[in-house]
Design a protein around this motif. Structure first.
Motif, PDB file in Angstrom:
ATOM      1  N   LYS A  56       0.819  -1.221   0.000  1.00 56.38           N
ATOM      2  CA  LYS A  56       0.000   0.000   0.000  1.00 56.38           C
ATOM      3  C   LYS A  56       0.853   1.272   0.000  1.00 56.38           C
ATOM      4  CE  LYS A  56      -3.376   2.331   3.016  1.00 56.38           C
ATOM      5  NZ  LYS A  56      -4.361   2.730   2.006  1.00 56.38           N
ATOM      6  N   LYS A  57       1.879   1.263   0.854  1.00 55.81           N
ATOM      7  CA  LYS A  57       2.657   2.504   1.041  1.00 55.81           C
ATOM      8  C   LYS A  57       3.807   2.600   0.042  1.00 55.81           C
ATOM      9  CE  LYS A  57       1.472   3.487   5.736  1.00 55.81           C
ATOM     10  NZ  LYS A  57       1.122   2.329   6.582  1.00 55.81           N
ATOM     11  N   LYS A  58       4.321   3.836  -0.115  1.00 58.27           N
ATOM     12  CA  LYS A  58       5.381   4.107  -1.095  1.00 58.27           C
ATOM     13  C   LYS A  58       6.578   3.176  -0.906  1.00 58.27           C
ATOM     14  CE  LYS A  58       7.897   8.086  -2.927  1.00 58.27           C
ATOM     15  NZ  LYS A  58       9.203   8.304  -2.360  1.00 58.27           N
ATOM     16  N   ASP A  59       7.037   3.030   0.344  1.00 53.69           N
ATOM     17  CA  ASP A  59       8.242   2.199   0.555  1.00 53.69           C
ATOM     18  C   ASP A  59       7.972   0.721   0.248  1.00 53.69           C
ATOM     19  OD1 ASP A  59       6.597   2.174   2.801  1.00 53.69           O
ATOM     20  OD2 ASP A  59       8.227   1.576   4.129  1.00 53.69           O
ATOM     21  N   GLN A  60       6.724   0.280   0.471  1.00 53.89           N
ATOM     22  CA  GLN A  60       6.385  -1.116   0.141  1.00 53.89           C
ATOM     23  C   GLN A  60       6.375  -1.317  -1.386  1.00 53.89           C
ATOM     24  OE1 GLN A  60       2.590  -0.934   2.313  1.00 53.89           O
ATOM     25  NE2 GLN A  60       3.279  -2.678   3.531  1.00 53.89           N
ATOM     26  N   ILE A  61       5.828  -0.328  -2.090  1.00 59.11           N
ATOM     27  CA  ILE A  61       5.804  -0.421  -3.574  1.00 59.11           C
ATOM     28  C   ILE A  61       7.237  -0.420  -4.094  1.00 59.11           C
ATOM     29  CG2 ILE A  61       5.006   0.648  -5.718  1.00 59.11           C
ATOM     30  CD1 ILE A  61       2.869   2.129  -4.028  1.00 59.11           C
ATOM     31  N   GLU A  62       8.047   0.501  -3.559  1.00 57.27           N
ATOM     32  CA  GLU A  62       9.449   0.594  -4.020  1.00 57.27           C
ATOM     33  C   GLU A  62      10.185  -0.719  -3.816  1.00 57.27           C
ATOM     34  OE1 GLU A  62      10.221   5.366  -3.276  1.00 57.27           O
ATOM     35  OE2 GLU A  62      10.579   3.946  -1.650  1.00 57.27           O
ATOM     36  N   HIS A  63       9.886  -1.363  -2.706  1.00 56.64           N
ATOM     37  CA  HIS A  63      10.532  -2.645  -2.408  1.00 56.64           C
ATOM     38  C   HIS A  63      10.211  -3.679  -3.498  1.00 56.64           C
ATOM     39  CE1 HIS A  63      12.197  -5.753   0.153  1.00 56.64           C
ATOM     40  NE2 HIS A  63      11.139  -6.496  -0.152  1.00 56.64           N
ATOM     41  N   VAL A  64       8.935  -3.732  -3.893  1.00 56.99           N
ATOM     42  CA  VAL A  64       8.533  -4.705  -4.932  1.00 56.99           C
ATOM     43  C   VAL A  64       9.136  -4.310  -6.290  1.00 56.99           C
ATOM     44  CG1 VAL A  64       6.600  -5.873  -6.068  1.00 56.99           C
ATOM     45  CG2 VAL A  64       6.377  -5.175  -3.690  1.00 56.99           C
ATOM     46  N   ASN A 117       1.875   8.262 -11.449  1.00 55.38           N
ATOM     47  CA  ASN A 117       2.521   7.871 -10.189  1.00 55.38           C
ATOM     48  C   ASN A 117       3.536   6.749 -10.386  1.00 55.38           C
ATOM     49  OD1 ASN A 117       1.368   9.653  -8.314  1.00 55.38           O
ATOM     50  ND2 ASN A 117      -0.540   8.491  -8.296  1.00 55.38           N
ATOM     51  N   LEU A 118       3.185   5.802 -11.239  1.00 52.13           N
ATOM     52  CA  LEU A 118       4.089   4.688 -11.514  1.00 52.13           C
ATOM     53  C   LEU A 118       5.374   5.200 -12.163  1.00 52.13           C
ATOM     54  CD1 LEU A 118       4.102   1.596 -11.316  1.00 52.13           C
ATOM     55  CD2 LEU A 118       3.081   1.508 -13.585  1.00 52.13           C
ATOM     56  N   LEU A 119       5.207   6.107 -13.108  1.00 52.98           N
ATOM     57  CA  LEU A 119       6.356   6.693 -13.804  1.00 52.98           C
ATOM     58  C   LEU A 119       7.252   7.429 -12.807  1.00 52.98           C
ATOM     59  CD1 LEU A 119       7.781   7.310 -16.449  1.00 52.98           C
ATOM     60  CD2 LEU A 119       6.152   9.136 -16.855  1.00 52.98           C
ATOM     61  N   LYS A 120       6.642   8.174 -11.906  1.00 48.39           N
ATOM     62  CA  LYS A 120       7.423   8.930 -10.919  1.00 48.39           C
ATOM     63  C   LYS A 120       8.190   7.973 -10.002  1.00 48.39           C
ATOM     64  CE  LYS A 120       7.233  12.816  -7.695  1.00 48.39           C
ATOM     65  NZ  LYS A 120       8.664  12.690  -7.636  1.00 48.39           N
ATOM     66  N   LEU A 121       7.515   6.911  -9.591  1.00 54.13           N
ATOM     67  CA  LEU A 121       8.181   5.945  -8.700  1.00 54.13           C
ATOM     68  C   LEU A 121       9.356   5.268  -9.403  1.00 54.13           C
ATOM     69  CD1 LEU A 121       5.062   4.578  -6.899  1.00 54.13           C
ATOM     70  CD2 LEU A 121       7.151   5.245  -5.740  1.00 54.13           C
ATOM     71  N   PHE A 122       9.151   4.861 -10.655  1.00 54.18           N
ATOM     72  CA  PHE A 122      10.249   4.238 -11.409  1.00 54.18           C
ATOM     73  C   PHE A 122      11.406   5.219 -11.583  1.00 54.18           C
ATOM     74  CE2 PHE A 122       7.708   0.584 -12.833  1.00 54.18           C
ATOM     75  CZ  PHE A 122       8.694  -0.387 -12.914  1.00 54.18           C
ATOM     76  N   THR A 123      11.075   6.490 -11.847  1.00 56.07           N
ATOM     77  CA  THR A 123      12.110   7.499 -12.105  1.00 56.07           C
ATOM     78  C   THR A 123      12.905   7.799 -10.834  1.00 56.07           C
ATOM     79  OG1 THR A 123      10.611   8.450 -13.738  1.00 56.07           O
ATOM     80  CG2 THR A 123      12.490   9.791 -13.121  1.00 56.07           C
ATOM     81  N   ASP A 124      12.198   7.912  -9.695  1.00 53.89           N
ATOM     82  CA  ASP A 124      12.869   8.274  -8.441  1.00 53.89           C
ATOM     83  C   ASP A 124      13.512   7.092  -7.731  1.00 53.89           C
ATOM     84  OD1 ASP A 124      11.910  10.739  -8.995  1.00 53.89           O
ATOM     85  OD2 ASP A 124      10.322  10.754  -7.475  1.00 53.89           O
TER      86      ASP A 124
END
Ligand code: I3P
Length: 325
Positions: A196-204, A296-303
């Protein structure tokens, strides 16, 4: 010297797929059973067809998905969806025959990301049917979630369950959720309902990328392309899109691809009505949050901060990866 990741889609041999007879497809299905991978969606909904195509079963009476693909094949966004070949009737059932995306890859890593901040049709709001199976699913995710009344009934409506699922996962806040992940050579992971959270998504995402900066770079490029083509598409301007996913695939040969899939709940808006695909949903405005999710997905992949490590094909070639991060 940097290792170039090949970005798909490549050229397809349409003729071969179209020449297939339904009876031949049954045989191919048996031949390819052992190499078949289905990550998400209704179990058994897909079957390998020809050497280049798969069949997807149609469960609903309407043929939304066929209509959607027919329009998409003539649309500006054509290159971000699998190639559609035809609708097929086989033993009294209907199937969509479309490009087998996995055929481009060898033992790939795959991630299925369900897009949208709303995952149910507006018609679900008026569906009073109480379902025990969805109550069970709810309790298995969070035993404290049901209200006293729901506990007594041991049942919930689909709307209640879908809203709960959106809240439990990243769907509500980010406009997407990771449904399933399969790393090369491993069995799929589908236990991601509480990511759910940003750090959990980043982990996956880090697990999926496995430190491969070339794949990350190719996926960012593809997501940017998706965003652009989605925005310029006549189809997406005139349709509400529920339950579609982005399927990301790469392999150790350096091939990478991503496609928008599943249009069984893509519904034409009324004449003249348009949606932003970014604004929040309120009943009647048909907003689905698809572009909100892609943004949001693009931003997460970029960062994303990932450490570079050479992929096996890079090591074989004794080349170093250029960290594009
Ligand atoms: C399912 C998921 C599916 C949905 C299905 C849900 O929940 O949300 O998208 O199918 O509804 O049960 P979960 O991911 O927790 O397994 P649709 O997208 O087709 O509505 P269903 O049980 O009515 O098939």
């Amino acid at each position: 010297m940097s290792f170039e990741t090949t970005l798909f889609p490549p050229i397809l041999n349409v003729e071969t797929a179209l020449e297939l007879k339904a009876s031949e497809s049954g045989a191919v299905l048996n031949n390819r059973k052992n190499t078949w991978i289905q990550l998400a969606g209704h179990p058994g909904a897909f079957a390998p067809a020809g050497p280049l195509t798969i069949w997807k079963k149609r469960y609903n009476k309407d043929n939304n998905e066929t209509k959607a693909y027919e329009l998409l094949m003539k649309d500006a966004a054509r290159s971000i969806v699998p190639m559609f070949h035809r609708e097929v009737e086989y033993n009294g059932e209907y199937f969509i025959e479309m490009e087998d995306l996995l055929r481009h890859f060898t033992d790939p890593s795959i991630m299925d990301i369900k897009l949208g901040s709303r995952t149910f049709l507006e018609s679900e709001v008026n569906n009073p049917v109480l379902r025990k199976d969805l109550y069970e699913k709810m309790v298995s995710l969070d035993p404290d979630a049901p209200t006293e009344e729901e506990k007594e009934n041991k049942a919930v409506t689909k709307l209640r369950y879908m809203l709960f699922r959106e809240q439990e996962s990243s769907t509500s806040d980010f406009g997407f959720r990771i449904e399933a992940l399969r790393m090369s050579g491993e069995t799929p992971t589908t236990d991601l309902k509480k990511v759910k959270k940003k750090d959990q998504i980043e982990h996956v995402l880090c697990k999926f990328l496995d430190s491969n900066t070339g794949v990350r770079k190719a996926l960012i490029k593809r997501l940017e392309e998706m965003q652009l083509l989605f925005e310029s598409s006549a189809f997406f301007k005139s349709h509400e899109v529920i339950g579609s996913s982005i399927l990301m695939i790469y392999d150790k040969e350096g091939r990478t691809g991503a496609w928008l899939i599943d249009f069984s709940k893509s519904i034409s808006l009324e004449d003249g009505q348009t949606i932003t695909h970014r604004n929040p949903w309120t009943l009647g405005n048909h907003e689905d949050g698809i572009l909100f999710g892609i943004d949001n997905l693009l931003k997460l992949f970029t960062d994303l901060r990932i450490e570079s490590k050479p992929s096996s094909s890079q090591s074989d070639r004794k080349e170093t990866t250029e960290d594009t991060g």
